[in-house]
Write a protein that holds these residues in place. Structure first.
Motif, short mmCIF file in Angstrom:
data_model
loop_
_atom_site.label_atom_id
_atom_site.label_comp_id
_atom_site.label_asym_id
_atom_site.label_seq_id
_atom_site.Cartn_x
_atom_site.Cartn_y
_atom_site.Cartn_z
N TYR A 27 63.08 24.54 -2.81
CA TYR A 27 61.88 24.05 -2.14
C TYR A 27 62.29 23.39 -0.83
N SER A 28 61.35 23.27 0.07
CA SER A 28 61.58 22.57 1.33
C SER A 28 61.45 21.06 1.11
N PRO A 29 62.29 20.25 1.75
CA PRO A 29 62.14 18.79 1.64
C PRO A 29 60.77 18.31 2.10
N GLU A 30 60.05 19.14 2.86
CA GLU A 30 58.71 18.76 3.30
C GLU A 30 57.75 18.56 2.13
N LEU A 31 58.07 19.14 0.96
CA LEU A 31 57.19 19.00 -0.20
C LEU A 31 57.32 17.64 -0.87
N LEU A 32 58.36 16.89 -0.54
CA LEU A 32 58.58 15.60 -1.20
C LEU A 32 57.62 14.55 -0.68
N ALA A 33 57.12 13.73 -1.60
CA ALA A 33 56.31 12.57 -1.22
C ALA A 33 57.23 11.53 -0.58
N PRO A 34 56.69 10.59 0.20
CA PRO A 34 57.54 9.61 0.89
C PRO A 34 58.49 8.85 -0.02
N ASP A 35 58.08 8.56 -1.24
CA ASP A 35 58.93 7.80 -2.16
C ASP A 35 59.61 8.68 -3.21
N GLN A 36 59.62 10.01 -2.97
CA GLN A 36 60.16 10.94 -3.96
C GLN A 36 61.54 11.44 -3.53
N ALA A 37 62.53 11.31 -4.42
CA ALA A 37 63.91 11.70 -4.07
C ALA A 37 64.14 13.20 -4.24
N ALA A 38 63.51 13.79 -5.26
CA ALA A 38 63.76 15.21 -5.53
C ALA A 38 62.65 15.75 -6.42
N LEU A 39 62.46 17.06 -6.38
CA LEU A 39 61.54 17.72 -7.31
C LEU A 39 62.29 18.10 -8.58
N THR A 40 61.58 18.07 -9.71
CA THR A 40 62.13 18.54 -10.97
C THR A 40 61.20 19.61 -11.53
N LEU A 41 61.60 20.20 -12.65
CA LEU A 41 60.74 21.21 -13.28
C LEU A 41 59.38 20.64 -13.65
N ALA A 42 59.32 19.35 -13.91
CA ALA A 42 58.05 18.72 -14.27
C ALA A 42 57.06 18.71 -13.11
N ASP A 43 57.56 18.91 -11.89
CA ASP A 43 56.69 18.89 -10.71
C ASP A 43 56.12 20.28 -10.37
N LEU A 44 56.52 21.30 -11.09
CA LEU A 44 56.13 22.66 -10.72
C LEU A 44 54.62 22.89 -10.82
N ASN A 45 53.94 22.12 -11.65
CA ASN A 45 52.49 22.28 -11.75
C ASN A 45 51.77 21.95 -10.44
N ASN A 46 52.45 21.20 -9.57
CA ASN A 46 51.80 20.70 -8.36
C ASN A 46 51.90 21.65 -7.17
N TRP A 47 52.67 22.74 -7.32
CA TRP A 47 52.92 23.60 -6.17
C TRP A 47 52.79 25.08 -6.56
N PRO A 48 52.44 25.94 -5.59
CA PRO A 48 52.50 27.38 -5.87
C PRO A 48 53.94 27.80 -6.17
N LEU A 49 54.12 28.65 -7.16
CA LEU A 49 55.45 29.15 -7.50
C LEU A 49 55.60 30.54 -6.86
N LEU A 50 56.46 30.61 -5.86
CA LEU A 50 56.63 31.84 -5.09
C LEU A 50 57.60 32.76 -5.81
#
Length: 307
Positions: A166-189
């Motif tokens: 994923y692009s770092p642009e997807l991270l929220a200001p206080d978010q260090a990294a995405l995990t599998l638990a975050d996949l519901n929040n984004w389109p899966l390409l």
């Protein structure tokens, strides 16, 4: 079946087929239209079937003529390339590489400066084409092709591993990294279909989720670029994404990877595989692939991830 006892007429036929005209072919060959027409007529008698339908003001290839023109065109292109190389004496100094579009753009071209620095005397010609290549054609020295690979096959360079990025642009200001638990929040390409995403989610016991698989792409390279652009989380081959991961344009989600049977193979023209330029390129690309695999193995993954 009539034996073919002479190659006379093939150059005239190929030229007339390419121009669709005896008159224009005659100009290229510095002959008269009648001479070209006669050569083609004699070739038709030799092969035993008509090559052109002759109309009052134009000619048209027959179905068999069209098939033969393709074969003859390839034959003459190889022959002219060989003669040209021998005339120039550059057969050992020109390296012709065939590979796929995605691999050329995302892996090979960004690294070629390292190879040319080692061997500045080589003239590199890269043909990026997803269609199969004729390895016996004089226009190809080596090919790096993507497809099924087998353990122990000496032609295998690297068995790919699919990684979610994923692009770092997807991270929220206080978010260090995405995990599998975050996949519901984004389109899966995905590439063509979500099948490989489902395999990876199943491997990580994460199938239960409201996932958005609405965006698919036809090529891995395009898929990686979509991830770089922040269009969602993409499941991509590490080899195609590794440059963007190394630069920080993409980040990798730590997880187990599902078994994947695809990878890259090194194939050489059988008439040239012992040439120095081919051996040097093979040694270089094997080392580059080995370094890439080491970088992949050093990246953090969930416990028990398959190698």
């Amino acid at each position: 079946m009539k034996p073919l006892r002479s190659l006379s007429g093939f150059i005239d036929f190929e030229c007339a087929a390419r121009w669709g005209s005896f008159k224009l072919a005659a100009r290229e060959l510095h002959k008269t239209p009648a001479a070209v027409s006669l050569q083609v007529k004699q070739l038709e008698e030799a092969v035993g079937f008509p090559l052109f339908v002759r109309h009052p003001r134009h000619i048209a290839l027959t179905a068999k003529g069209e098939e033969l023109s393709i074969a003859v065109g390839r034959m003459l292109a190889d022959l002219r390339a060989k003669v040209g190389a021998l005339q120039r004496g550059d057969e050992e100094s020109v390296l012709r590489i065939s590979t796929t579009h995605s691999f050329a753009i995302k892996w090979l071209v960004p690294r070629m400066h390292r190879f040319t620095k080692l061997y500045p005397e080589l003239d590199i010609r890269i043909d990026s084409n997803d269609a199969p290549v004729d390895l016996e054609a004089d226009t190809t020295d080596v090919a790096v092709r993507y497809g099924s690979v087998r353990d122990g096959d000496p032609s295998t360079l690297f068995r790919e591993r699919l990684v979610p990025v994923y692009s770092p642009e997807l991270l929220a200001p206080d978010q260090a990294a995405l995990t599998l638990a975050d996949l519901n929040n984004w389109p899966l390409l995905c590439e063509k279909s979500p099948e490989r995403w489902l395999q990876l989610l199943n491997e990580n016991r994460a199938l239960k989720g409201d996932y958005d698989f609405s965006r698919a792409y036809s090529h891995w390279g395009v898929l990686v670029q979509a991830a770089v652009a922040g269009q969602g989380v993409a499941l991509v081959p590490y080899g195609i994404a590794c440059q963007d991961i190394a630069s920080g344009a993409l980040r990798q989600i730590a997880c187990k990877s599902a078994r994947f049977e695809q990878g890259y193979r090194f194939l050489a023209n059988p008439h040239k595989e012992n040439m120095g330029k081919v051996q040097r390129f093979r040694a270089w690309i094997e080392e580059e692939m080995a370094q890439m695999e080491l970088a992949l193995d050093r990246r953090p993954r969930s416990a028990g991830a398959p190698q």
